[in-house]
Scaffold this motif. Structure first.
Motif, short mmCIF file in Angstrom:
data_model
loop_
_atom_site.label_atom_id
_atom_site.label_comp_id
_atom_site.label_asym_id
_atom_site.label_seq_id
_atom_site.Cartn_x
_atom_site.Cartn_y
_atom_site.Cartn_z
N LEU B 120 -5.13 1.19 -2.15
CA LEU B 120 -4.19 0.62 -1.19
C LEU B 120 -2.94 0.12 -1.89
N LEU B 121 -3.12 -0.51 -3.04
CA LEU B 121 -1.97 -1.01 -3.80
C LEU B 121 -1.06 0.15 -4.21
N ARG B 122 -1.65 1.20 -4.72
CA ARG B 122 -0.89 2.36 -5.17
C ARG B 122 -0.12 2.98 -3.99
N LEU B 123 -0.82 3.12 -2.87
CA LEU B 123 -0.18 3.71 -1.69
C LEU B 123 1.01 2.86 -1.23
N SER B 124 0.82 1.53 -1.27
CA SER B 124 1.86 0.65 -0.73
C SER B 124 3.08 0.62 -1.66
N LEU B 175 1.30 0.74 10.75
CA LEU B 175 1.24 -0.15 9.59
C LEU B 175 2.31 0.27 8.60
N GLY B 176 3.25 -0.61 8.36
CA GLY B 176 4.29 -0.29 7.38
C GLY B 176 3.78 -0.50 5.97
N SER B 177 4.48 0.02 4.99
CA SER B 177 4.02 -0.12 3.62
C SER B 177 4.18 -1.57 3.15
N ALA B 178 5.08 -2.31 3.78
CA ALA B 178 5.21 -3.73 3.46
C ALA B 178 3.91 -4.45 3.84
N ASP B 179 3.41 -4.12 5.04
CA ASP B 179 2.14 -4.70 5.48
C ASP B 179 1.03 -4.32 4.52
N ALA B 180 1.04 -3.09 4.09
CA ALA B 180 0.00 -2.62 3.19
C ALA B 180 0.03 -3.41 1.88
#
Lengths: 228, 228
Positions: B120-124, B175-180
């Motif tokens: 999840l961290l990598r994706l965001s 879900l935006g990447s900021a949310d992620a």
DNA sequence: CCGCCTCAAATTGGATACAGTATCCAAATG
DNA sequence: CATTTGGATACTGTATCCAATTTGAGGCGG
């Protein structure tokens, strides 16, 4: 080709589902027994297709389980550990349900709730030996009505996902009428909290009720050897 | 240990179930669309019986619902109210799951949990636009592993009874990447609580995580108009 | 607007294919 | 002679398919 040509609103699969559900609740089948489709087909006098569908739908109640390429089986009885874990799960869900229900108390809800409370009280005071089913039906109705009143379909669904399990518990624990008296009194206290419009108190009392039931169940626990 | 060395043994019903499940998750079908059995039968090139069984089993996931004598339909999208109630239900269940999991932390559990956290961290942090499914898969894996580690099949089952619903939520919320990034950080905090062998802290952090997710979901909420 | 007709789809019944299991018989062994 | 073991056979039950029946919905004419 139904032999009773009354205008049926229910399908054969629905009827088979209801019949099997009732028989599983009553302990008609032995735990672990195979539920083979041709036999049930003959027994209920319908073909195999509706039997198959009813069993597929029963699987999620926990009363029946399926092994791929092996068929359907009656769920096994609980071990003491499982029983404890079930009560733990109820301890998580039911106070939350009581809290939400307590925020939405209506006169109709109170009236409906009184029925299973009185039933349980009457049963526990009766000198006549009653079947487990009667006690449990009254108890289950009480908890079920609260779940419904929570107005949260997801929370209610989570509770109902334990439903079949709760009933299997019924077959494993012998509830004495003394226990039923305690339960009836605790139900009444929760009811009073609803009347007083005190959701937090209702939740606390529910927590206490389930903890008490857990202790009663673990101490009184006996396998069912004799029938009801 | 049954090992399938020679013939890989999966039934048609299992394959249809898996296929339909995947397509429903991906939003291949419109919400509310009819899932009629003869059409699916032709599409998957199997007869109607395995289709029927797969649909019956899918019904319990909440992705599909059935109306007697009318057939099966794709479940409708969530309203804002339903979304809120789902989060409320998660708020009841997931802290309890985290608490129990926190009491049973093992090195293997921590290792497995790290995978979806890192994903999840990598994706965001990635600049590339990714599909919702990737974010959600990482998020779902994290929560699912904790449910598993709780070692309470009933509690886990109650959580999983929300599973399909959680996925339907996925189709409703962008879900935006900021949310992620927020979510990834919160996951990491929960992980740290597990490492510190602090179950209560893990439960509190989980509660906070879901409350945050709820707020993010409600503020960022948008219906899906474009595809992924 | 209402009833009839037509068609599509759900539901059901039964037949078939296939796999797993139990059973029985006979040969081999001690 | 009793016991064990190998293998063929019958049987049971699941998974599947397909055909027949019934129901629900929408179009069409009255």
């Amino acid at each position: 080709m139904a032999r009773d040509d009354a205008p049926e609103r229910t399908t054969h699969a629905d009827k088979v589902y209801a019949l099997l559900f009732g028989q599983l609740m009553n302990g008609t089948f032995d735990p672990g027994a195979a539920l083979n489709i041709p036999t049930l087909s003959r027994k209920f006098e319908v073909s195999q297709t509706p039997i198959r569908e009813a069993l597929a739908r029963l699987e999620h109640t926990g009363l029946v389980h399926r092994e791929a390429l092996r068929g359907y089986f009656v769920a096994p009885l609980f071990s003491e550990v499982e029983l404890d874990k079930l009560m733990e799960a109820r301890l998580v869900l039911e106070p939350a349900l009581a809290l939400e229900a307590g925020r939405r108390v209506t006169p109709e809800f109170l009236a409906k709730l009184l029925v299973p409370i009185d039933d349980l009280l009457r049963l526990s005071e009766s000198q006549v030996v009653r079947s487990f089913r009667e006690y449990w039906s009254a108890d289950e109705d009480f908890h079920s009505l609260i779940a419904e009143q929570s107005a949260n379909p997801f929370l209610e669904g989570a509770y109902r996902s334990l439903g079949g399990q709760v009933q299997r518990f019924r077959l494993f624990v012998k509830l004495g009428s003394a226990d039923a008296r305690f339960a009836a009194a605790e139900h009444r206290q929760i009811y009073d909290a609803f009347v007083a419009r005190a959701p937090e108190a209702a939740a606390d009392l529910m927590r206490h009720h389930i903890e008490s039931a857990r202790l009663r169940a673990l101490s009184d626990r006996k396998t069912i050897l004799a029938n009801e």
